[in-house]
Design an enzyme around this catalytic site. Structure first.
Site, short mmCIF file in Angstrom:
data_model
loop_
_atom_site.label_atom_id
_atom_site.label_comp_id
_atom_site.label_asym_id
_atom_site.label_seq_id
_atom_site.Cartn_x
_atom_site.Cartn_y
_atom_site.Cartn_z
N CYS A 31 0.79 -1.40 0.09
CA CYS A 31 -0.02 -0.03 0.02
C CYS A 31 0.84 1.39 0.01
O CYS A 31 1.38 1.53 -0.95
CB CYS A 31 -1.02 0.00 1.10
SG CYS A 31 -2.24 0.96 1.12
N HIS B 73 -3.47 -5.31 0.10
CA HIS B 73 -2.82 -5.88 1.34
C HIS B 73 -3.12 -7.38 1.35
O HIS B 73 -4.18 -7.75 1.98
CB HIS B 73 -3.93 -5.30 2.53
CG HIS B 73 -3.67 -3.87 2.83
ND1 HIS B 73 -2.78 -3.46 3.56
CD2 HIS B 73 -4.32 -2.74 2.23
CE1 HIS B 73 -2.68 -2.06 3.89
NE2 HIS B 73 -3.61 -1.65 2.79
N GLU C 79 -1.97 -9.67 3.02
CA GLU C 79 -1.71 -10.26 4.25
C GLU C 79 -3.28 -10.48 4.59
O GLU C 79 -3.30 -11.71 5.68
CB GLU C 79 -1.10 -9.16 5.43
CG GLU C 79 -1.85 -7.99 5.75
CD GLU C 79 -1.59 -6.73 4.62
OE1 GLU C 79 -1.65 -5.92 5.20
OE2 GLU C 79 -0.97 -7.20 3.70
#
Length: 586
Positions: free
Chosen positions: A399, A526, A528
């Site tokens: 990001c 993102h 994750e």
């Protein structure tokens, strides 16, 4: 539908989320379909505008919901995709009831906490519990509900009362209450104390709920005499008191619960359709837990961020790195570096802290710059990115980390010294990162580009494309207000920094890669949030592979192996085909 309510006592942060997730994992291993709901008794509508230091990271769901990080635990443990309505807050409930009152739905009645708020809570739970979350479109059979905070908190009283009523509506054979409590062990005496648990259960029973299972959190396994004492004073059988002591990894928690016979008790108490628990899901968890404890090779990753004082601010980032490290048989050594400590201002004010931060950065096998907001600490992040680029250290920017990587390259390689983001300097002469057109600058809540979005690869020669399995496009979760300025992309033509991924319209730059570098990748999304223990996120896996010098070997094996659910059980980091163990969790 069966409902399992998980409450907590004595202190918050006791591990209710992990225990609730572990309960769901055990039940899923028995072939049952499980969903989860997290209740947060704060008045905020969602977690979107929280400071990271208040509640840790904001977890983003597929539908764009900004929710409590505990929902990340549910998704990772159960391998499901939840929705924003799986996170209930006091603010959402009151907003829902007030909107109904304004529409005249209550026909002029006086709107009160009981019955209107409590009824709204019950209706919300029953409706959301029916929503499929595992992709097969079948209704869940069990809903695990975590009530945030502790019993006795004034904020949670309406929810406790709602569930007091709900236990009769659902009927006893469909409702189950697990109470998680602390059993402290003062160092002065070394004796495990039961009084806090007794008081907590007494408070719970006084509010109309009786625990079916008491989970005792302790630093060491509780003694049988302590268990019998809790049983006697808390009005439960000894087998209804179980212990979850501190363990080496959270992967041990489902195994601890299963070893203490919770499956049999669930089956009898809730009349669950469990015939055979031979599903190999728990076996895989045991494999992970055993491997975690025997890892010897270490991979050091420097996380350069702004919110490093509270580890929960980067909870999903840590988990994604851990999943990847575990998959390649390495122990993760994550070094948190406050980005401002890398800046000249820290060198002037605190030289020791400055040199310690730079020493960590220099020792790292890989560097990660995660997302964030605001100008504070951005100079330190830019310096870390420059270090990774020039020293050819594996790098991953998430990001804001990607945006800063583009700015750093423009300043130092394209001679665009004034390149900047309008977030930091609205009047910058070279607005390389700009506010997205749809962003409303008036409000902060719910104004970002959120949720699952498609990213299309624009080249075949991409490391990340290969890591994703050579697919033409991917779908990952986003959370950002700013983007790389598409009008300045032509400045990078025929340069080493390539934009290899774009949105479906070809207007937003989503992925960057630096040619001639072992691993220099930035992503606007993102990844994750989509990482799972048995399905590590490709960008994070690539970082760990590059940091351990095994990326090229792995990419060569990709043509022979199915990427999804690859899980090595080898004792070293060799990637020969014979040493891969396929762990399909479906």
């Amino acid at each position: 539908m069966k409902y399992i309510l998980v409450t907590g006592g004595v202190i918050s942060g006791i591990g209710k989320g992990i225990i609730a997730s572990s309960i769901g994992t055990i039940l899923k291993s028995c072939g049952l379909r499980v969903t989860a709901i997290k209740i947060d008794p704060y008045i905020n509508i969602d977690a979107g505008t929280f400071s990271p230091y208040e509640h840790g990271e904001v977890f983003v769901l597929n539908d764009g919901g900004e929710v409590d990080l505990d929902l990340g635990n549910y998704e990772r443990f159960l391998d499901i995709n939840l929705y924003k309505d799986n996170n209930i807050t006091t603010g959402k409930i009151y907003q829902h009831v007030i909107n109904k009152e304004r529409r005249g739905d209550y026909l002029g009645k006086t709107v009160q906490v009981v019955p209107h708020i409590t009824d709204a809570i019950q209706d919300w739970v029953m409706n959301q519990a029916k929503v499929s979350v595992d992709g097969n479109k079948e209704d869940p059979q069990i809903c695990v509900i975590e009530l945030g905070g502790t019993i006795g908190d004034i904020e949670g009283m309406a929810f406790v009362e709602a569930f007091r009523q709900f236990q009769f509506k659902a009927k006893r054979e469909n409702f189950y209450n697990i109470h998680v409590s602390l059993v402290p062990q003062p160092s002065a005496t070394g004796e495990q104390k039961t009084k806090p648990t007794q008081n907590s259960v007494r408070a719970l029973r006084g509010l109309g709920l009786s625990p079916d299972l008491i989970v005792c959190r302790s630093s060491t396994p509780i003694e049988m005499a302590v268990k019998e004492k809790i049983s006697m004073f808390c009005h439960v059988n000894p087998e209804q008191v179980i212990c979850i002591h501190d363990v080496s990894s959270i992967y041990r928690v489902p195994l601890l619960l299963e070893e203490q016979g919770v499956v049999k008790y669930f089956q009898e108490r809730l009349d669950l359709p469990i015939n055979d628990c031979s599903n190999n899901l728990l076996f895989k968890w045991k494999t992970m837990a055993d491997r975690y404890e025997r890892l010897q090779k270490i991979c050091s990753i420097a996380l350069v961020g702004k919110y490093t004082k509270l580890r929960d601010c980067y909870a999903s980032v840590f988990k994604a790195l851990e999943h990847s490290a575990l998959a390649i048989n390495h122990k993760l050594n994550l070094m948190y570096i406050d980005s401002i400590d890398l800046e000249p201002v820290t060198k002037a004010e605190d030289p020791v802290k400055f040199h310690e931060a730079w020493q960590k950065l220099c020792l790292a096998d890989g560097i990660l710059v995660p997302g964030g907001f605001g100008i504070r600490g951005t100079l330190g992040k830019l310096q870390a990115i420059s270090w990774a680029r020039t020293k050819k250290i594996p790098f991953l920017g998430i990001c804001l980390g990607m945006q800063l990587a583009v700015i750093e390259f423009a300043r130092n390689c394209l001679n665009l010294k004034d390149a900047n983001s309008t977030e930091f300097d609205p009047n910058t002469p070279v607005p390389l990162v700009i506010d997205m057109p749809e962003h409303n600058p008036g409000d902060l809540g719910g104004t970002m580009r959120l949720g699952l979005r498609r990213t299309v690869f624009t080249t075949e020669n991409s490391i990340l494309k290969k890591l994703y399995g050579d697919v033409p496009y991917i779908e990952e979760r986003h959370r950002h207000r700013y983007e790389v300025n598409p009008n300045l992309i032509n400045q990078f033509e025929n340069k080493d920094l390539c934009f290899v991924g774009e949105d479906v319209d070809g207007k937003r730059m989503e992925i960057i890669e630096l040619t001639g570098h072992p691993y220099f990748i930035g992503v606007q999304f993102h990844p994750e949030f989509s990482s799972r223990p048995m399905k590590p996120s490709p960008p994070y896996l690539g970082l760990l592979l590059a940091a351990t010098g095994t990326l090229n070997t792995h990419l060569q094996q990709m043509s022979k192996l199915s990427y999804s659910d690859i899980y090595s059980d080898a004792s070293d980091d060799s990637f020969s085909e014979a040493k891969f163990a396929e762990l399909d969790i479906n």
